[in-house]
Design a protein around this motif. Structure first.
Motif, PDB file in Angstrom:
ATOM      1  N   ALA A  41       0.840  -1.201   0.000  1.00  0.00           N
ATOM      2  CA  ALA A  41       0.000   0.000   0.000  1.00  0.00           C
ATOM      3  C   ALA A  41       0.871   1.245   0.000  1.00  0.00           C
ATOM      4  O   ALA A  41       1.984   1.252   0.547  1.00  0.00           O
ATOM      5  N   VAL A  42       0.381   2.345  -0.656  1.00  0.00           N
ATOM      6  CA  VAL A  42       1.122   3.600  -0.756  1.00  0.00           C
ATOM      7  C   VAL A  42       0.928   4.380   0.545  1.00  0.00           C
ATOM      8  O   VAL A  42      -0.198   4.601   0.992  1.00  0.00           O
ATOM      9  N   GLU A  43       2.048   4.770   1.185  1.00  0.00           N
ATOM     10  CA  GLU A  43       1.977   5.507   2.448  1.00  0.00           C
ATOM     11  C   GLU A  43       1.701   6.974   2.167  1.00  0.00           C
ATOM     12  O   GLU A  43       2.366   7.598   1.342  1.00  0.00           O
ATOM     13  N   GLY A  44       0.690   7.530   2.884  1.00  0.00           N
ATOM     14  CA  GLY A  44       0.361   8.950   2.768  1.00  0.00           C
ATOM     15  C   GLY A  44      -0.280   9.293   1.442  1.00  0.00           C
ATOM     16  O   GLY A  44      -0.408  10.477   1.118  1.00  0.00           O
ATOM     17  N   GLY A  45      -0.644   8.243   0.672  1.00  0.00           N
ATOM     18  CA  GLY A  45      -1.316   8.516  -0.587  1.00  0.00           C
ATOM     19  C   GLY A  45      -0.420   8.958  -1.687  1.00  0.00           C
ATOM     20  O   GLY A  45      -0.862   9.375  -2.733  1.00  0.00           O
ATOM     21  N   LYS A  46       0.903   8.892  -1.464  1.00  0.00           N
ATOM     22  CA  LYS A  46       1.843   9.320  -2.489  1.00  0.00           C
ATOM     23  C   LYS A  46       2.710   8.139  -2.885  1.00  0.00           C
ATOM     24  O   LYS A  46       3.183   7.378  -2.043  1.00  0.00           O
ATOM     25  N   SER A  47       2.927   7.990  -4.164  1.00  0.00           N
ATOM     26  CA  SER A  47       3.753   6.906  -4.696  1.00  0.00           C
ATOM     27  C   SER A  47       5.202   7.349  -4.703  1.00  0.00           C
ATOM     28  O   SER A  47       5.515   8.470  -5.084  1.00  0.00           O
ATOM     29  N   THR A  48       6.090   6.408  -4.247  1.00  0.00           N
ATOM     30  CA  THR A  48       7.513   6.703  -4.221  1.00  0.00           C
ATOM     31  C   THR A  48       8.249   6.115  -5.413  1.00  0.00           C
ATOM     32  O   THR A  48       9.442   6.291  -5.566  1.00  0.00           O
ATOM     33  N   GLY A  49       7.580   5.379  -6.233  1.00  0.00           N
ATOM     34  CA  GLY A  49       8.232   4.758  -7.379  1.00  0.00           C
ATOM     35  C   GLY A  49       7.206   4.254  -8.368  1.00  0.00           C
ATOM     36  O   GLY A  49       6.037   4.678  -8.367  1.00  0.00           O
ATOM     37  N   LYS A  50       7.660   3.298  -9.192  1.00  0.00           N
ATOM     38  CA  LYS A  50       6.779   2.719 -10.195  1.00  0.00           C
ATOM     39  C   LYS A  50       5.699   1.911  -9.515  1.00  0.00           C
ATOM     40  O   LYS A  50       5.956   1.086  -8.663  1.00  0.00           O
ATOM     41  N   ARG A  51       4.492   2.125  -9.898  1.00  0.00           N
ATOM     42  CA  ARG A  51       3.347   1.425  -9.313  1.00  0.00           C
ATOM     43  C   ARG A  51       3.196   0.067  -9.995  1.00  0.00           C
ATOM     44  O   ARG A  51       3.136  -0.039 -11.212  1.00  0.00           O
ATOM     45  N   ARG A  52       3.181  -1.030  -9.181  1.00  0.00           N
ATOM     46  CA  ARG A  52       3.021  -2.371  -9.713  1.00  0.00           C
ATOM     47  C   ARG A  52       1.592  -2.830  -9.532  1.00  0.00           C
ATOM     48  O   ARG A  52       0.897  -2.424  -8.601  1.00  0.00           O
ATOM     49  N   LYS A  53       1.157  -3.774 -10.428  1.00  0.00           N
ATOM     50  CA  LYS A  53      -0.209  -4.278 -10.406  1.00  0.00           C
ATOM     51  C   LYS A  53      -0.246  -5.692  -9.819  1.00  0.00           C
ATOM     52  O   LYS A  53       0.702  -6.441  -9.950  1.00  0.00           O
ATOM     53  N   PRO A  54      -1.348  -6.032  -9.181  1.00  0.00           N
ATOM     54  CA  PRO A  54      -1.487  -7.418  -8.693  1.00  0.00           C
ATOM     55  C   PRO A  54      -1.530  -8.404  -9.871  1.00  0.00           C
ATOM     56  O   PRO A  54      -1.955  -8.062 -10.970  1.00  0.00           O
ATOM     57  N   TRP A  55      -1.094  -9.650  -9.593  1.00  0.00           N
ATOM     58  CA  TRP A  55      -1.130 -10.686 -10.642  1.00  0.00           C
ATOM     59  C   TRP A  55      -1.267 -12.065 -10.017  1.00  0.00           C
ATOM     60  O   TRP A  55      -1.048 -12.250  -8.820  1.00  0.00           O
ATOM     61  N   THR A  56      -1.663 -13.023 -10.855  1.00  0.00           N
ATOM     62  CA  THR A  56      -1.775 -14.438 -10.466  1.00  0.00           C
ATOM     63  C   THR A  56      -1.098 -15.278 -11.543  1.00  0.00           C
ATOM     64  O   THR A  56      -1.426 -15.166 -12.723  1.00  0.00           O
ATOM     65  N   LYS A  57      -0.160 -16.154 -11.096  1.00  0.00           N
ATOM     66  CA  LYS A  57       0.601 -16.985 -12.034  1.00  0.00           C
ATOM     67  C   LYS A  57       0.636 -18.432 -11.533  1.00  0.00           C
ATOM     68  O   LYS A  57       0.465 -18.703 -10.348  1.00  0.00           O
ATOM     69  N   GLU A  58       0.874 -19.338 -12.505  1.00  0.00           N
ATOM     70  CA  GLU A  58       1.045 -20.755 -12.185  1.00  0.00           C
ATOM     71  C   GLU A  58       2.483 -21.187 -12.497  1.00  0.00           C
ATOM     72  O   GLU A  58       3.014 -20.842 -13.555  1.00  0.00           O
ATOM     73  N   TYR A  59       3.046 -21.943 -11.571  1.00  0.00           N
ATOM     74  CA  TYR A  59       4.419 -22.451 -11.709  1.00  0.00           C
ATOM     75  C   TYR A  59       4.390 -23.979 -11.656  1.00  0.00           C
ATOM     76  O   TYR A  59       3.597 -24.578 -10.907  1.00  0.00           O
ATOM     77  N   LYS A  60       5.251 -24.604 -12.420  1.00  0.00           N
ATOM     78  CA  LYS A  60       5.343 -26.073 -12.459  1.00  0.00           C
ATOM     79  C   LYS A  60       6.671 -26.490 -11.846  1.00  0.00           C
ATOM     80  O   LYS A  60       7.727 -25.956 -12.186  1.00  0.00           O
ATOM     81  N   THR A  61       6.598 -27.470 -10.928  1.00  0.00           N
ATOM     82  CA  THR A  61       7.803 -27.955 -10.275  1.00  0.00           C
ATOM     83  C   THR A  61       8.541 -28.933 -11.196  1.00  0.00           C
ATOM     84  O   THR A  61       7.979 -29.472 -12.153  1.00  0.00           O
ATOM     85  N   ASP A  62       9.792 -29.153 -10.832  1.00  0.00           N
ATOM     86  CA  ASP A  62      10.601 -30.145 -11.553  1.00  0.00           C
ATOM     87  C   ASP A  62      10.241 -31.552 -11.062  1.00  0.00           C
ATOM     88  O   ASP A  62       9.947 -31.754  -9.884  1.00  0.00           O
ATOM     89  N   LYS A  63      10.274 -32.543 -11.984  1.00  0.00           N
ATOM     90  CA  LYS A  63       9.928 -33.910 -11.594  1.00  0.00           C
ATOM     91  C   LYS A  63      10.920 -34.467 -10.574  1.00  0.00           C
ATOM     92  O   LYS A  63      10.580 -35.307  -9.747  1.00  0.00           O
ATOM     93  N   ALA A  64      12.176 -34.011 -10.637  1.00  0.00           N
ATOM     94  CA  ALA A  64      13.200 -34.573  -9.755  1.00  0.00           C
ATOM     95  C   ALA A  64      13.097 -34.039  -8.334  1.00  0.00           C
ATOM     96  O   ALA A  64      13.611 -34.653  -7.405  1.00  0.00           O
ATOM     97  N   THR A  65      12.450 -32.881  -8.132  1.00  0.00           N
ATOM     98  CA  THR A  65      12.359 -32.282  -6.803  1.00  0.00           C
ATOM     99  C   THR A  65      10.909 -32.003  -6.486  1.00  0.00           C
ATOM    100  O   THR A  65      10.073 -31.819  -7.387  1.00  0.00           O
TER     101      THR A  65
END
Length: 1308
Positions: free
Chosen positions: A522-546
């Motif tokens: 969350a932005v403190e004091g309503g002011k952004s200190t840098g580049k604003r990032r967006k929420p996201w949802t991703k899927e990752y696949k594990t390795d068969k060996a681990t």
């Protein structure tokens, strides 16, 4: 050659063969030896044929020749030491004895009477008489077959009995025969259409020629008339039975060959169990029992009708007389029910299993009721189940309605059915569940493994009998090393790793899909200190060996695991399921510089630092002086505040600046902090050189001469400097000022206080103050210097007066030379040995009464000495010490000894001497008595070089000793003195002190052989009357004289005629070492024995003759007249095997010449009377007689005899006939008679016996006389064995009657 065959293997790397491998390699040596052996055996077989076919005058010569060859061959083979043909002495002896025994059997040296044509000799008592001679036997080509092991080609079937009385006729009463179908109670089934089974029939006392049986189909209803034509009747002839048996044996041979190839696939435990089962199912048969087999191709009930033998007699059938053959049962999973491999997931919240129920379908085929055996395996744990009484529902319903079960078919005779049975299982455990069908059993007890049977396909049998289900645990994941209160750090401009770990995940479920959600902070004091990032949802696949997952992120915020799913199962998310990523700021610093000012000006700078970040911090700063290269330095601070003080040692213009800052998260972040430049004048300071800063230790200085002592001082600051020193003596202290010092290091000469300078002692020097160029004066408190003043110098000398400063030691001992030293230890002493002046030794001593340890002999001299402080002086009149060695003992030949010196090898050559004559030399010894002398005695070797005979040790207490020489054998004897010991150097303590070869005393002497003469053997010689003493043509060594010594020889012989009492002496000159008796001038004038004696012998050495051997000094010579032969009996007719005796006149041995059917032969007789056994029918004639080794031969013309063959009789034409008759029948026994009629013969009947080789009790004996025909028959209805025991014809009888007195001689 069985003993010489060996397994093929590489020869050993270090072969010790007699013939080197560089000349002939080991395989070639084996090939040559084996080839020679094979060639000689071929020659031996050829000699054997000659011995059998061609009569010889000396038949024993073959045996002697091959005895000698076999002995020499194996002895030489052992000597060659060829690998894989090398045997121990016991094996070589066994080989020689075995070959000698074989040669004895082949060439008649060893005979064994085991029957046949000579089996009657023992009955005459002649087999043990050595005075009997045998004529050669009749030989033909057919007679060679039994000797070659081919007796079956010409044998009459009775080879183990007498050839004159052959054959026997056995009559047996036939017992009642029985036949039993399936005697072992086996079950039979047909695995597939077209296959067949063999059903055994146990036969007792019968040989079937025909078998009839009926085949009743399964499910046949005997009450139904329209089905009678379904019963098949099958007749088997003896030809068909033999074909079935031959096919069965071929199948057994094939199965055994296949089983031997699969031996590696089975354990011995199972093999033993199978052997036990086989032996249990098929017990061994008795002698009267046999087996026949029926080959059945169709299912049904087999009922045995009859078993008939060659006499058309039916065997009695043993109950039960029927057996049922059905199709083999089978079982497999129903197609389409279940899967070959299925995977199920556990229910959420359950850890033990899924709790799910599965149902499989099973198809079973066979004759009901059926039994099914199956097992379940869960992760290697096996559990077996059994299901019995599997029936069709129609049969159960019909069984309840019908009282009479026979109408539907009795048990085991019902038709096979195909059933489908459900199998319900519960998945109550995690892991791999395997359901495997084992076997199925039908109503008759036929057990078939699952996947095999009449309805199961060959391909895919395992897939039809296996079902597998795997129950997997649900995957569970969470964040690792990140959670509430422990966020993951993120550095500016970089990435961080988020680790997601799986708990109790099943590898079969891999890989897993993990869903991850991101929420920016969350932005403190309503002011952004840098580049604003967006929420996201991703899927990752594990390795068969681990089972884990690592995600790289570059943004701060909150990361949440939304879900997980494997290959088969969905999973659960455990806490912590959220991970917060926090960005760490870069470190910064607040810096404030301050100058440090003292008397001389600015002496350095100090900096105050306030640090921001995560401690500890490392501050990097740079310092530059004038135009010198900058120097980078750093300092570490554990807190957020710090102080840094910099005071250079040298003056100059300095620039100070901070360059970088590091904390735990960031390394070497650039600082743009303030810098400062300053002209630095460091304060003045002084110290003694080599003093350690911050310590109170004092430097010590030693001085031995002079009134001044040098002290080194090191100065710092801005010069020139003024230094004040304080000299503290025993009574007062003086201050010394040293002005205008311009160098950083200065050596100051400090005067020694007078009270110390006179007598010696100690005083101290301290630094008081130092003043630099700016006039700044600083007091000093550094450690001072302690000065030790010595006025007495150290000295060194050897202890003892001049005439006693010497010592005598053994050459291997150490000498300790005493010293006397003054001063303070330790002392360093330099010395040398006068014999080696250029080599100077140095030794360190710690005692004023030390000793110098030396070994070499000579004059030792002290050169220099110094103690721990000062160099010293050497007292010259006591500076030397002499060391002597005790000389080692030595030996040399006395001047009275005559010898010739050979400078080539340093040997003293003594005059030669005859063998056996005592000789000695005198030795002069130098040393300390008593002496011990060890020496080597050697002689010339046959292969070149020398061989050691002995290494004795003798003692002497005198300086001159007598050395005894070896003259017992003829050779060149060498003597070498190896070691000499005395009382100072005893041999027991100086075993390794060997005299060098170049210094050893060496002398040698030639021992001449004493001449000798002897006869090679003492065999008697034979000559005839009026013969001259000349050589015979006989190449034998008889009469050979062997001479030993150095040619030429002078031999003196004497010939003594005992009959005439005359002695003739003759001297002969010889050039060779061998001479055969020959004196043509001497003629034998009278008969009787003559004695030839060697009187004396001389050779070129003129040595005394050796003592002759009395046994070989003389031989006997016989002079004989003409020989004669006179018969004992004047009859003209003899039988084969009779003994003909003759009286011989003359001197033994005699040579008797005779003819058999015109063939000339000879026989040697050693004593009279001469007896010969007739072994050939025909005309026997004595032709000549000679004695004295075939000399003095006389022709004989009036001794002629007729020899008749022995009669023979045969029962059943010489064969062993066994005839079985039934009650009321008669058997004809035929006797065949061979010879000249009329015949008289005796036959007997014995009872039957079960023991092999044993003769039964004699039941009756009959003698028949006056038979004029060659064949005679009798008829009998009695049981027993008929044989002939006696036969006689016109001239001879068999067995022949013993000669007069033979029985008495045999008893003696």
């Amino acid at each position: 050659m069985a003993d010489t065959k060996a397994k093929t293997a590489a020869p050993p790397p270090n072969s010790d063969t007699l013939i080197p491998e560089t000349f002939i390699d080991v395989p070639s040596q084996r090939l040559y030896v084996c080839s020679l052996w094979a060639l000689c055996q071929a020659i031996k077989i050829f000699d054997w044929f000659q011995y059998l076919v061609v009569p010889s005058e000396t038949p024993a010569g073959y045996g002697r020749k091959w005895f000698i060859f076999d002995f020499l061959f194996f002895t030489c083979l052992a000597r060659l030491r060829i690998p894989r043909l090398k045997y121990t002495k016991s094996v070589v002896a066994l080989q020689i004895l075995s070959l000698w025994l074989l040669d004895g059997f082949m060439f008649g040296v060893v005979t064994v009477n085991v029957g046949g044509r000579h089996s009657w000799f023992p009955s005459l008592g002649l087999s043990n008489r050595a005075d009997l001679t045998y004529t050669p036997q009749t030989s033909s080509v057919w007679d060679l077959f039994p000797l070659l092991g081919l007796g079956s080609l010409v044998s009459t079937g009775d080879s183990g009995r007498d050839t004159h009385l052959l054959g026997q006729h056995t009559v047996r009463m036939s017992p009642i025969g029985t036949a039993q179908l399936n005697p072992y109670g086996h079950t039979f089934c047909l695995a597939a259409p077209g296959e067949s089974v063999l059903i055994p029939i146990l036969l007792n006392n019968t040989n079937p020629t025909g078998i009839r049986y009926h085949l009743v189909p399964l499910g046949y209803d005997e009450g139904s008339k329209d089905q009678r034509d379904k019963i098949d009747q099958v007749d088997l002839s003896i030809k068909e039975l033999r074909a079935i048996e031959s096919s069965r044996l071929e199948g057994l041979q094939v199965s055994r060959s296949a089983a031997s190839r699969r031996d590696d696939e089975y354990d011995e435990e199972y093999d033993d169990e199978e052997d036990e089962d086989d032996s249990h199912d098929s017990p061994s048969l008795q002698k009267t029992q046999g087996l026949a087999h029926l080959r059945i191709h169709r299912p049904g009930t087999i009922r045995l009708a009859y078993v008939r033998d060659q006499y058309n007699v039916d065997a009695r059938l043993v109950y039960p007389g029927e057996v049922t053959v059905v199709p083999c049962p089978s079982v497999h999973f129903t197609a389409g029910t279940g899967y070959d491999e299925d995977v199920r997931c556990a229910v959420p919240g359950l850890s033990s299993g899924a709790g799910e129920e599965l149902q499989f379908g099973i198809d079973i085929f066979g004759v009901p009721p059926l039994s099914l055996r199956w097992h379940r395996e869960i992760d290697g744990k096996r559990e077996t189940f059994m299901v019995e009484g599997v029936e069709s529902s129609e049969h159960i319903h019909h069984h309840h309605r019908s009282k009479d079960d026979n109408k539907a078919g009795v048990r085991g005779q019902r038709a096979p059915v195909e059933l489908e049975v459900p199998l319900a299982v519960t998945l109550d455990t995690l892991g791999n569940h395997s359901y495997i069908l084992d076997s199925v059993t039908d109503a008759l007890g036929n057990v078939m493994p699952a996947g095999k049977g009449s309805t199961t396909s060959v391909h895919g049998a395992e897939q039809q009998t296996h079902r597998s289900v795997t129950v997997l645990k649900r995957p569970v994941i969470s964040f690792k090393n990140c959670g509430p209160g422990s966020p993951a750090p993120l550095l500016v401009g970089s990435e961080t790793s988020l680790r997601i770990s799986a708990h109790d995940a099943d590898a079969l479920d891999a890989p897993w899909d993990v869903t991850l959600k991101y929420q920016p902070p969350a932005v403190e004091g309503g002011k952004s200190t840098g580049k604003r990032r967006k929420p996201w949802t991703k899927e990752y696949k594990t390795d068969k060996a681990t089972s884990g997952l690592t995600v790289q992120v570059d943004a701060a915020g909150e990361y949440t695991i939304a879900g997980v799913k494997g290959k088969y199962c969905e999973g659960d998310v455990l806490s912590p399921e959220k991970c917060k990523v926090v960005e760490r700021p870069m470190p910064t610093a607040e810096i404030e510089w301050k100058k440090i000012h003292e008397c001389s000006g600015d002496t350095g700078v100090s900096a105050s630092l306030v640090l921001h970040g995560t401690p500890p911090f490392t501050v990097y700063y740079r310092m530059r002086r004038d135009k010198e290269p900058p120097k980078d330095l750093f300092k570490t601070f554990s807190g957020s505040r710090g102080e840094l003080t910099i005071q250079p040692d040298r003056s100059g213009h300095y620039v100070f600046e901070f360059t970088q800052l590091s904390d735990v998260n960031y390394k070497k972040v650039n600082l743009k902090g303030p810098s400062i430049d300053q002209v630095v004048h460091p304060p003045a300071s002084a110290d003694f050189v080599h003093n350690l800063r911050g310590t109170s230790g004092k430097k010590k200085i030693n001085t031995c001469s002079g009134s001044l002592v040098d002290v080194d001082v090191e100065l710092k600051g801005t010069g020139p400097w003024n230094v004040e020193l304080q000299v503290v003596g025993p009574k007062k202290a003086d201050v010394i000022r040293v002005p205008a010092i311009t160098t950083n290091k200065k050596t100051i000469q400090v005067p020694i206080p007078k009270e110390v300078d006179a007598e010696g002692g100690t005083f101290e020097v301290d630094l008081v103050s130092v003043e630099d160029a700016y006039g700044c004066k600083r007091s000093l408190s550094v450690p001072g210097v302690s000065v030790n003043v010595r006025r007495v110098q150290p000295s060194a000398r050897f202890y003892g007066v001049t005439e006693k400063r010497n010592v005598t030691i053994l050459d291997y001992e150490h000498a300790n030379l005493p010293l006397r030293l003054t001063g303070d230890g330790p002392w360093h002493l330099k010395y040398r040995r006068a014999e080696v002046p250029d080599r100077v030794h140095t030794v360190t001593l710690h005692s004023p009464n030390g000793e110098l340890r030396v070994t070499d002999k000579g004059l030792y001299e002290i050169l220099e000495v110094s103690d721990s402080q000062c160099p010293g002086t050497v007292i010259q009149e006591d500076a030397t010490y002499r060391v002597h060695h005790v000389s080692r003992p030595s030996a040399r030949l006395s001047s009275e000894v005559q010898f010739t010196y050979e400078p080539y090898n340093g040997s003293h050559i003594l005059p030669p001497i005859c063998e056996g004559v005592h000789d000695h030399v005198d030795l002069d010894l130098q040393g300390r008595a008593p002496f011990q002398i060890m020496y080597n005695v050697a002689r010339d070797a046959e292969t070149g070089g020398t061989s050691i005979l002995d290494q004795p040790v003798f003692n002497s207490i005198q300086p001159r000793t007598r050395f005894q020489l070896h003259t017992s054998e003829a050779a060149r004897i060498y003597y070498e003195v190896k070691q000499i010991g005395d009382s100072a150097y005893p041999l027991a303590k100086n075993k390794h002190a060997v005299i060098p070869r170049s210094e050893r005393l060496l002398f040698e002497q030639q021992v001449l052989m004493r001449p000798s003469a002897r006869f090679r053997n003492h065999n008697r010689l034979s000559y005839c009357l009026n013969d001259n003493f000349a050589l015979h043509d006989n190449p034998s060594p008889d009469g050979m004289i062997v001479l030993e010594g150095i040619p030429p020889f002078q031999l003196q012989l004497s010939i003594r005629n005992l009959a005439a009492s005359e002695v003739h002496t003759e001297t002969i000159q010889l050039q060779d070492n061998f001479w055969k008796l020959e004196m043509p001038s001497y003629i034998f004038r009278s008969i009787g024995p003559h004695l030839i004696t060697i009187d004396s012998v001389q050779d070129a050495s003129h040595c005394e003759q050796a003592v002759p051997d009395p046994l070989y000094r003389s031989i006997w010579l016989d002079v004989a007249e003409t020989a004669a032969i006179v018969p004992f009996d004047r009859r003209q007719d003899y039988c084969v095997g009779d003994v003909t005796q003759f009286q011989l006149e003359g001197m033994p041995p005699w040579t008797v010449g005779y003819r058999i059917n015109g063939k000339a032969l000879t026989q040697e007789a050693k004593k009279s009377p001469f007896s010969i056994v007739q072994q050939q029918p025909g005309e026997f004639t004595i032709s000549s007689i000679a004695h004295q080794q075939k000399m003095c031969k006389t022709a004989v013309t009036d001794l002629r005899y007729n020899v008749h063959p022995l009669p023979a009789a045969r029962v059943g034409h010489g064969k062993r006939i066994v005839q079985d008759i039934h009650e009321g029948d008669q058997a004809e026994i035929v006797f065949t008679l061979v010879g000249e009629p009329p015949f008289t013969f005796t036959y007997q009947r014995t009872e039957l016996t079960t023991k092999k080789g044993a003769q039964g009790k004699v039941l009756e004996t009959h003698t028949v006389s006056g038979v004029t025909t060659n064949e005679y028959s009798i008829f009998s209805a009695l049981e027993g064995t008929w044989t002939i025991t006696f036969i006689a014809d016109r001239y001879c009888r068999y067995p022949p009657a013993p000669p007069d007195g033979a029985s008495e001689k045999s008893r003696h």
